[in-house]
Design an enzyme around this catalytic site. Structure first.
Site, PDB file in Angstrom:
ATOM      1  N   ASP A  53      64.868  74.099  26.154  1.00  0.00           N
ATOM      2  CA  ASP A  53      65.588  73.811  27.393  1.00  0.00           C
ATOM      3  C   ASP A  53      65.058  72.477  27.901  1.00  0.00           C
ATOM      4  O   ASP A  53      63.872  72.359  28.222  1.00  0.00           O
ATOM      5  CB  ASP A  53      65.322  74.929  28.410  1.00  0.00           C
ATOM      6  CG  ASP A  53      66.015  74.692  29.743  1.00  0.00           C
ATOM      7  OD1 ASP A  53      66.604  73.603  29.940  1.00  0.00           O
ATOM      8  OD2 ASP A  53      65.961  75.597  30.595  1.00  0.00           O
ATOM      9  N   TYR A 140      80.819  61.854  35.483  1.00  0.00           N
ATOM     10  CA  TYR A 140      80.202  61.814  34.157  1.00  0.00           C
ATOM     11  C   TYR A 140      79.661  60.421  33.858  1.00  0.00           C
ATOM     12  O   TYR A 140      78.503  60.264  33.447  1.00  0.00           O
ATOM     13  CB  TYR A 140      81.224  62.235  33.109  1.00  0.00           C
ATOM     14  CG  TYR A 140      80.726  62.095  31.691  1.00  0.00           C
ATOM     15  CD1 TYR A 140      79.697  62.890  31.213  1.00  0.00           C
ATOM     16  CD2 TYR A 140      81.313  61.179  30.821  1.00  0.00           C
ATOM     17  CE1 TYR A 140      79.239  62.771  29.907  1.00  0.00           C
ATOM     18  CE2 TYR A 140      80.872  61.059  29.515  1.00  0.00           C
ATOM     19  CZ  TYR A 140      79.830  61.848  29.070  1.00  0.00           C
ATOM     20  OH  TYR A 140      79.384  61.716  27.781  1.00  0.00           O
ATOM     21  N   LYS A 144      75.668  59.249  33.243  1.00  0.00           N
ATOM     22  CA  LYS A 144      75.225  58.589  32.015  1.00  0.00           C
ATOM     23  C   LYS A 144      74.628  57.215  32.322  1.00  0.00           C
ATOM     24  O   LYS A 144      73.644  56.804  31.681  1.00  0.00           O
ATOM     25  CB  LYS A 144      76.388  58.473  31.035  1.00  0.00           C
ATOM     26  CG  LYS A 144      76.963  59.809  30.580  1.00  0.00           C
ATOM     27  CD  LYS A 144      75.966  60.655  29.819  1.00  0.00           C
ATOM     28  CE  LYS A 144      75.894  60.274  28.366  1.00  0.00           C
ATOM     29  NZ  LYS A 144      75.068  61.223  27.567  1.00  0.00           N
TER      30      LYS A 144
END
Length: 289
Positions: A53, A140, A144
């Site tokens: 994780d 998004y 990034k």
């Protein structure tokens, strides 16, 4: 120059120990299979044989300390609409784990190759090379870009920006699965230079020595509708391709209209669509060399 003509034989003889994060996903599982033929590769994900994780800093450090030459990061929230619906989740997945990962990578002397996106741009220019100014218009793209900043603040590491990627993947065949549907909506007003997935591994091998930012993409510029139609026709799938654009559908996320990636740092490109589809359908094998 295509990847085939630009392939450096010396990279084939240098075996790296590579860790792929997100190895159960569409891109990650393909990279594990393709790079694993020439390098020692360990694939890790939340659900794979090697589980990690990325939100667990101690687990990440323990994994990275197994000594790798290169760590390729493909994990995170990649669905644009999902990121737009839940910005906090997208930030938690795409940005928050980066500092601990970078610390762990630098402790061991490994190199991080971070796979980013053309969505860090706004889609208003004819094309974008590595010198272009980022201006993301969706959640998004903003997550990034934030992750890129963390990577680029350190030395030695590499950000590789990708366009739409298509093809078959051993772990998540989501691109081809859609052609089983009776109808597929595809945008006529969103244009890029899509990259055939097997071409990515070949290019990454040749870019491992770079740092900073590098763009990769395919040889042709076309709309989502054009690509989807050509793939449907070659597969002989029964799906009807429905052309859509911003005026005919409600957008679930702001989407840049033209994202054509170019590079001033290398001459490599992925194959043209016909060569990719020959490989995809078994007409002719594309080796990338």
């Amino acid at each position: 120059m295509s990847v085939r003509s630009g392939y450096d034989h010396r990279m084939r003889t240098h075996c790296f120990r590579i860790l792929i994060l997100g190895a159960s996903g569409f891109v990650g599982s393909a990279l594990q299979a393709q790079l694993g033929a020439r390098h020692e590769v360990v694939g890790a994900s939340r659900s794979g044989r090697v589980r990690v994780d990325l939100g667990d800093g101690a687990a990440v450090r323990g994994l990275v300390r197994q000594r790798f030459d290169v760590v390729i990061h493909t994990a995170g929230v990649v669905d644009l609409a999902a990121a737009q619906r839940d910005p906090e989740l997208a930030y938690a997945a795409n940005v928050e784990p980066m500092a601990a990962l970078l610390d762990a990578v630098e402790e061991t002397g490994a190199k991080l190759v971070y796979l980013s996106t053309d969505n860090v741009f706004d889609g208003t220019r004819e094309f974008y090379d590595e010198t272009a100014t980022r201006a993301p218009i969706n959640v998004y793209g903003r997550t990034k870009a934030a992750a890129e900043d963390l990577v680029l603040a350190r030395d030695r590491h590499l950000v590789v920006r990708l366009p739409l990627v298509y093809g078959r993947s051993p772990g998540s065949d989501k691109f081809l699965a859609r052609f089983a549907a009776p109808e597929i909506e595809a945008r006529t007003d969103i244009v890029c230079n899509p990259l055939y997935l097997p071409g990515l591994a070949v290019m990454l091998e040749q870019l491992f020595e770079l740092s900073g930012v590098a763009h990769v993409g395919g040889a042709e510029t076309l709309s989502r509708f054009e690509l989807t139609t050509r793939v449907r026709d070659r597969l002989g799938a029964p799906a009807q391709i429905i052309p859509t654009d911003a005026s005919t559908r409600v957008e679930d996320c702001p989407r840049p209209r033209r994202l054509v990636l170019r590079s001033v740092r290398h001459p490599l490109t992925g194959p043209d669509v016909d060569s990719a589809l020959d490989d995809l359908t078994g007409v002719r094998q594309w080796t990338g060399r």
